[in-house]
Design an enzyme around this catalytic site. Sequence first.
Site, short mmCIF file in Angstrom:
data_model
loop_
_atom_site.label_atom_id
_atom_site.label_comp_id
_atom_site.label_asym_id
_atom_site.label_seq_id
_atom_site.Cartn_x
_atom_site.Cartn_y
_atom_site.Cartn_z
N ASP A 89 0.84 -1.02 -0.09
CA ASP A 89 -0.02 0.02 0.17
C ASP A 89 0.89 1.28 -0.03
O ASP A 89 2.15 1.11 0.38
CB ASP A 89 -0.91 0.08 1.19
CG ASP A 89 -2.00 0.76 1.06
OD1 ASP A 89 -2.04 1.39 0.24
OD2 ASP A 89 -2.74 1.16 2.20
N ASP A 124 -3.19 7.60 -4.29
CA ASP A 124 -4.35 8.13 -4.80
C ASP A 124 -4.90 8.98 -3.76
O ASP A 124 -4.36 8.96 -2.38
CB ASP A 124 -5.43 6.90 -4.80
CG ASP A 124 -5.45 5.80 -3.94
OD1 ASP A 124 -4.49 5.46 -3.59
OD2 ASP A 124 -6.56 5.95 -3.47
N CYS A 274 -17.13 -21.57 18.41
CA CYS A 274 -15.87 -21.61 17.44
C CYS A 274 -15.35 -22.93 17.37
O CYS A 274 -15.17 -23.48 18.53
CB CYS A 274 -15.16 -20.65 17.25
SG CYS A 274 -13.98 -20.47 15.89
N CYS A 276 -12.20 -23.46 15.46
CA CYS A 276 -10.84 -23.19 14.98
C CYS A 276 -10.09 -23.84 15.93
O CYS A 276 -10.26 -23.88 17.23
CB CYS A 276 -10.74 -21.77 14.75
SG CYS A 276 -10.24 -20.81 16.17
N CYS A 279 -9.91 -22.24 19.25
CA CYS A 279 -10.93 -22.39 20.15
C CYS A 279 -11.27 -23.81 20.26
O CYS A 279 -11.85 -24.19 21.47
CB CYS A 279 -12.38 -21.72 19.42
SG CYS A 279 -12.12 -20.08 19.14
#
Lengths: 645, 645
Positions: A89, A124, A274, A276, A279
Amino acid sequence: MTFEIKERDAAGRLCKFTTTHGIVTTPNLLPVINPNKMIIPPKEMKKRFNSEILITNSYILYKDEILRKQALEQGVHKLLDFSGSIMTDSGTFQSYIYGDIKLDPLEIVQFQRDIGSDIGTILDIFGTPGQTKEEAQRGVKETITRAKKSVPEKGEMLLACTVQGSVYPDLREYCAQQLSKLDADFYPIGGVVPLMENQRYPDLVRCILAAKRGLDPSKPVHLFGAGHPLIFPLAVALGCDFFDSSAYAKYANDGRMIFQWGTEKFDELTELPCCCPVCSKYTYSELRKLNAKERTLQLALHNLYVSFAEIKIIRTAITGGWLWELVEQRASANPSLCDALRILREPEHLNWLENYEPTSKKTAMFYTSPQTIHRPTIYRYHTRLFTRYKPVLKTTVVFPEGTKPYSMFYSREIKQILDKKNVNFVVNSHLGPVPFELDEMYPLAQSVFPDEIDQETREKVQQVTDRFLRNKTVIYWDDFTKIKEDKSQKQNVDLDMRRISAVADMQFGRGASEALLNGAITIIKSRRTGKIRNILCDGSHVISMRAKDGLFTLKLDGGRRLHRDLKYPLLRVVITEDAVPFVKEGKSVFVKFVKDCDPDLRPFDECLIVNEKDMLLAVGRTLLNRDEMLMFRHGMAVKTRASIK
Amino acid sequence: MTFEIKERDAAGRLCKFTTTHGIVTTPNLLPVINPNKMIIPPKEMKKRFNSEILITNSYILYKDEILRKQALEQGVHKLLDFSGSIMTDSGTFQSYIYGDIKLDPLEIVQFQRDIGSDIGTILDIFGTPGQTKEEAQRGVKETITRAKKSVPEKGEMLLACTVQGSVYPDLREYCAQQLSKLDADFYPIGGVVPLMENQRYPDLVRCILAAKRGLDPSKPVHLFGAGHPLIFPLAVALGCDFFDSSAYAKYANDGRMIFQWGTEKFDELTELPCCCPVCSKYTYSELRKLNAKERTLQLALHNLYVSFAEIKIIRTAITGGWLWELVEQRASANPSLCDALRILREPEHLNWLENYEPTSKKTAMFYTSPQTIHRPTIYRYHTRLFTRYKPVLKTTVVFPEGTKPYSMFYSREIKQILDKKNVNFVVNSHLGPVPFELDEMYPLAQSVFPDEIDQETREKVQQVTDRFLRNKTVIYWDDFTKIKEDKSQKQNVDLDMRRISAVADMQFGRGASEALLNGAITIIKSRRTGKIRNILCDGSHVISMRAKDGLFTLKLDGGRRLHRDLKYPLLRVVITEDAVPFVKEGKSVFVKFVKDCDPDLRPFDECLIVNEKDMLLAVGRTLLNRDEMLMFRHGMAVKTRASIK
């Protein structure tokens, strides 16, 4: 750089994107790496999440003397110890957050190039939602100027030119069009973080759609700053390919856990909802007892596991053809997303979306919300019903919704009626009027609706049905006694022939049935199912009906007939002369050989492959629409089915 | 055995259930262990999924001579090498699958007892959906007979008596009532597997609701054979506490993966759309390359990870107060579940659900579907609007939906109008007519709706609004000029007093405002927010308004006034004499001391705690409704707030 479509659904696409550092599958998520504070090292990203691409901020590297030197000497890949693709970026977001940051727009592009970034971003001008149109316009103008000046500096690096324009769709579209004219490679949609932070999803959708309308469809699109999975499915369905997540770390630092349905504060939970690896490894109280730094790391990992899982679910939905279902399911979790979905009903957007919508899918269409009836597939069906379908007779018998296929469910009634009089049959179905001839065609047979649908859908469908039945003599099936015997109308009715003609016109356009079926017709049916399989006209095999979606596969002789009777450019894909020998050998058509294409062809449509003199070479099936065929540089445009030797 | 409610939402509850082998949190999932073929050993279940309870089949143990002997000698816990709670099934399902299996109904109960099962199951008669009512009736009769005979055999074991009755709600309810009269401990709802296999979710919902209506609310309810997470959220919201999964293994053997949204065939996937430890460890192609046995194991693990995650999500939703939101989100994935949700709109069911619905929640109400407007909370609001709310004046000014709280959003307009004439103000909101006095009350201020709602909701709301405005002089805000100055009506209007009276009546019932506010009123407001905090009547603090949900906390002096003016049993929880000293000390009321309770009290309502002579002892907040207070044997009934020394 190559970027090619492998699978598609809605206006979303699953692509292979290649940089010098490898292949990246899209849609994908770029974890944001802060070179000063890597909560999860890039190598670990690769190992745990199979991260193919990440993003870091060149401005942070540039402004720090030591980092700048290291980056220039070693290159950004070595600096971050990451062998995959790296996007950088430019500092635009920093200038939005911290005000003017004194940075030369060209220098920062050159710097990104010099440190070996795979994809560098122009500096930009961040357009905020609060800007007046004039302010936004000035920002867009400057962004375009900087982009133009940046392109010559890019070298081997891919250049990302960010679409700005605040909340003004015309400015977004203009900016996108101007940037698409440049030799750039990657198009982020910028200035949307404030919209997402304030859950202004309807405005976000307008920004995305306006940008997409203006952009070259063959370039990857990145929704800059979108890191919460809540927005991923809808953004992908509208054609976004990349997201970036700083959220995983920011939220973790803040004690917040990301879930598919939103965000929860760790402190307010009592267990971990969860599965995952984080978890599953820790219980809530174990995680609570970790020291702050370690807990933040685990929360960050959880946030990325959940975010990447959503990306994988989206890819699975694209491949399986249920992306709209996923979008509607996810939108139900958030009232502002519900509002955002409504935007898609506006004719301008629906027309654009219809252009990209596949004509057939692997899985049935599922009703998921009052938005379902406004999906591009149904919009297309309704439109074609009025422009392509021709009812044979004036009198129409209307049946209520029944079991699919309707013509089987109501076969006794049909016989009884035909014994008295020759009429049309229509089912007043949950997704609109369905003439019996079309009842095996996608999505009519391949749809699953509740027994009772919501009133909004019912009324939308009623409008279409009323319009469809206007000026017709209508008999509702409960008024069976009203059907009077009419000898003059009693004739031999070939329901199969009606079906073949009607589907041919719906699929290929009006006039197709006459072209294909002008002669002695032989219908070959499946022994097992009794369904229509092959249709021969004057002894030659013109079309076959697919059992799966009730649509036709075009045979070479059918192609010849359509080519003769339907005027250019109907159904044509025109290829350049140098590709002719390959197509004649049966090879498929790659985009770079496409010269032109019928604008009415949609992805997965049957088509005629012709040379520049409109000589028929082959028949095939499109993978892309016209805009895509003309703009993409890599990948297949048409899968050739049979070619003229 | 103890079973007590810790958290609640909808008719769902998060409970602590205790067997001799430990504490089990509900809702929970019992993995089915086939003693002949343990894909995942019970110890591994404990380790990976923290499984607190599992289920195995006593018939399989019983019919195999070696296993029977081992089970009797070692006990089932040692046999399975599992230290948590073990439930055993009886062979009912086997008799459904394989026909008559020749098994003595009492012997199998004794066997379960003798092998040390924590929860044994009677050999009930499986009622299939295809049965005539007479057949189903015979099955129910025999099931009840067997249950009666089984109870004396249970010993230390908890006994599960299964509710049958095929698809006939009256039979289900009758069976549940009869079984609830017995000294049993656990109530499975049986005979529902064929309904789930054929996705007949509306029928399933009718079966669950009928059973729940007939059952003792203080006993755990198990939806027998429900192993797909798709149905978990809805079943929990209707009051089911346990599920069992043989699906994890059956689906894995069949190469199918369970997801929250449904099922996918492993072979048809291209990647793993999930973040569980299995899907995070392996890529799709790695998993594909494993040998068949190992792959089946991994798929089984995945299936359980996903299933347990859904259980944990549901528990989190109960604790957070967003269970209905979850139910509607999940239902959107499946048209038959959408149909099932519609059943809940029937007045019979809505009345039952309203009984269990908390009066306030931790989180705002979110619009998720056309079903939202039919949630019990909104049904209650609409009902109370007609039975408890009294508009002060004939003329009503109606405003369109605005930002919440409305009285702040429209404060300028209110002032302008009151300068001309004294009127009522009502907002025609997305969830019904909202008099300004009520605009801070849950769920009116604590709700998030899209800007544009679906037509079905709009029309439902319009009906309520029309009824509410009937016989009133209505002025719509766009007709402002129509409001004529009326000196006689121009008077000092105390909007705060209106608010306090109206909320008091809505919350405590008609007459409450007069009881509480009959005297000189002092209103103390928050300095920071300007909102009403404490209300004093004749100098004594009677009620406080909570900032969070706009409802009142009852103070002792307020309690005295309500107790004096509202007749028994209004707002009362009657406790037995032996509990009086404890309550006087400020201790909370446990269920075993509750003698009776106002049937209109709902969970989390403010209440009066009285002795059997209706002497006021304290004020408090209920955790249970009347049926629960009278039936539960463990846990808190009322949290005492202040007591009379």
